[in-house]
Design a protein around this motif. Structure first.
Motif, mmCIF file in Angstrom:
data_model
loop_
_atom_site.group_PDB
_atom_site.id
_atom_site.type_symbol
_atom_site.label_atom_id
_atom_site.label_comp_id
_atom_site.label_asym_id
_atom_site.label_seq_id
_atom_site.Cartn_x
_atom_site.Cartn_y
_atom_site.Cartn_z
ATOM 1 N N LEU A 64 -9.964 10.704 8.479
ATOM 2 C CA LEU A 64 -11.395 10.450 8.690
ATOM 3 C C LEU A 64 -11.845 9.009 8.465
ATOM 4 N N PRO A 65 -11.454 8.350 7.387
ATOM 5 C CA PRO A 65 -11.936 6.969 7.212
ATOM 6 C C PRO A 65 -11.507 6.044 8.348
ATOM 7 N N GLU A 66 -10.265 6.181 8.768
ATOM 8 C CA GLU A 66 -9.748 5.327 9.835
ATOM 9 C C GLU A 66 -10.383 5.681 11.183
ATOM 10 N N LEU A 67 -10.582 6.975 11.421
ATOM 11 C CA LEU A 67 -11.185 7.415 12.685
ATOM 12 C C LEU A 67 -12.646 6.997 12.809
ATOM 13 N N THR A 68 -13.388 7.125 11.723
ATOM 14 C CA THR A 68 -14.825 6.841 11.769
ATOM 15 C C THR A 68 -15.141 5.372 11.541
ATOM 16 N N GLY A 69 -14.203 4.641 10.962
ATOM 17 C CA GLY A 69 -14.468 3.247 10.628
ATOM 18 C C GLY A 69 -15.313 3.089 9.376
ATOM 19 N N ILE A 70 -15.581 4.198 8.706
ATOM 20 C CA ILE A 70 -16.357 4.166 7.465
ATOM 21 C C ILE A 70 -15.374 4.094 6.299
ATOM 22 N N ALA A 71 -15.389 2.988 5.599
ATOM 23 C CA ALA A 71 -14.515 2.755 4.440
ATOM 24 C C ALA A 71 -13.048 3.026 4.773
ATOM 25 N N PRO A 72 -12.493 2.343 5.788
ATOM 26 C CA PRO A 72 -11.101 2.603 6.171
ATOM 27 C C PRO A 72 -10.081 2.298 5.076
ATOM 28 N N VAL A 73 -10.471 1.591 4.036
ATOM 29 C CA VAL A 73 -9.557 1.349 2.918
ATOM 30 C C VAL A 73 -9.195 2.659 2.214
ATOM 31 N N LEU A 74 -9.989 3.706 2.428
ATOM 32 C CA LEU A 74 -9.684 4.997 1.803
ATOM 33 C C LEU A 74 -8.444 5.660 2.399
ATOM 34 N N THR A 75 -8.082 5.295 3.632
ATOM 35 C CA THR A 75 -6.894 5.896 4.251
ATOM 36 C C THR A 75 -5.622 5.535 3.489
ATOM 37 N N PRO A 76 -5.336 4.254 3.216
ATOM 38 C CA PRO A 76 -4.117 3.978 2.438
ATOM 39 C C PRO A 76 -4.212 4.472 0.996
ATOM 40 N N ILE A 77 -5.416 4.542 0.465
ATOM 41 C CA ILE A 77 -5.572 5.077 -0.892
ATOM 42 C C ILE A 77 -5.223 6.560 -0.904
ATOM 43 N N ALA A 78 -5.649 7.293 0.124
ATOM 44 C CA ALA A 78 -5.284 8.709 0.242
ATOM 45 C C ALA A 78 -3.772 8.854 0.366
ATOM 46 N N ALA A 79 -3.146 7.963 1.128
ATOM 47 C CA ALA A 79 -1.692 8.009 1.285
ATOM 48 C C ALA A 79 -0.991 7.770 -0.048
ATOM 49 N N VAL A 80 -1.486 6.840 -0.839
ATOM 50 C CA VAL A 80 -0.909 6.598 -2.169
ATOM 51 C C VAL A 80 -1.068 7.849 -3.035
ATOM 52 N N GLY A 81 -2.214 8.491 -2.952
ATOM 53 C CA GLY A 81 -2.422 9.739 -3.695
ATOM 54 C C GLY A 81 -1.416 10.803 -3.309
ATOM 55 N N LEU A 82 -1.083 10.880 -2.021
ATOM 56 C CA LEU A 82 -0.106 11.871 -1.571
ATOM 57 C C LEU A 82 1.314 11.496 -1.990
ATOM 58 N N VAL A 83 1.592 10.215 -2.152
ATOM 59 C CA VAL A 83 2.880 9.797 -2.730
ATOM 60 C C VAL A 83 2.978 10.351 -4.152
ATOM 61 N N VAL A 84 1.911 10.225 -4.909
ATOM 62 C CA VAL A 84 1.893 10.738 -6.286
ATOM 63 C C VAL A 84 2.066 12.256 -6.289
ATOM 64 N N VAL A 85 1.405 12.944 -5.369
ATOM 65 C CA VAL A 85 1.551 14.401 -5.263
ATOM 66 C C VAL A 85 3.023 14.757 -5.057
ATOM 67 N N GLN A 86 3.710 14.029 -4.191
ATOM 68 C CA GLN A 86 5.116 14.343 -3.916
ATOM 69 C C GLN A 86 6.036 14.012 -5.084
ATOM 70 N N ILE A 87 5.696 13.008 -5.854
ATOM 71 C CA ILE A 87 6.487 12.711 -7.054
ATOM 72 C C ILE A 87 6.421 13.896 -8.013
ATOM 73 N N PHE A 88 5.217 14.399 -8.232
ATOM 74 C CA PHE A 88 5.064 15.544 -9.136
ATOM 75 C C PHE A 88 5.646 16.822 -8.541
ATOM 76 N N ALA A 89 5.552 16.986 -7.225
ATOM 77 C CA ALA A 89 6.136 18.166 -6.575
ATOM 78 C C ALA A 89 7.651 18.156 -6.726
ATOM 79 N N ALA A 90 8.271 17.001 -6.497
ATOM 80 C CA ALA A 90 9.731 16.904 -6.652
ATOM 81 C C ALA A 90 10.131 17.198 -8.094
ATOM 82 N N ARG A 91 9.361 16.669 -9.016
ATOM 83 C CA ARG A 91 9.644 16.916 -10.445
ATOM 84 C C ARG A 91 9.562 18.411 -10.756
#
Length: 122
Positions: A64-91
């Motif tokens: 959504l942020p990248e598609l709408t152009g509203i606060a597109p910096v939230l897209t890579p931040i969301a991706a970083v959050g999902l990296v953290v999710v996968q670290i804990f999932a693997a653990r």
């Protein structure tokens, strides 16, 4: 590069949206009974619903942020959050001895890291 990022973002969003909605809609007992979610045995109902909510929000944040152009910096931040999710999932998978799921966690982690780096540099 932009096309590759969009393809990966779309794939990740589809995976996380499906997984998150399933965790929000199904009960923890149903998930454990299916045999595919042994990690949920050690979790509370609220924890499973919370993970589902994080996954759904992450999926929306990838697009959504990248598609709408509203606060597109939230897209890579969301991706970083999902990296953290996968670290804990693997653990969690390693802790219960489910090592066959770890490669999937690592693939999703690398895809999310690709989006994070690509969109931060974009």
């Amino acid at each position: 590069m932009n096309i590759a990022l969009w393809v990966v973002q779309g794939l990740l969003a589809a995976v996380y949206l499906a997984a998150g909605l399933m965790k929000l809609v199904r009960s923890r007992e149903q998930m454990v009974a299916s045999g595919n979610f042994d990690w949920a045995k050690d979790m509370t109902d609220g924890a499973v619903k919370g993970i589902g909510a994080v996954e759904v929000l992450g999926a929306l944040g990838l697009l959504l942020p990248e598609l709408t152009g509203i606060a597109p910096v939230l897209t890579p931040i969301a991706a970083v959050g999902l990296v953290v999710v996968q670290i804990f999932a693997a653990r969690a998978h390693i802790r219960i001895g489910d090592r066959k799921s770890v490669p999937i966690n690592m693939i999703l982690l690398l895809m999310a890291a690709f989006v994070a780096v690509g969109r931060f540099l974009d």
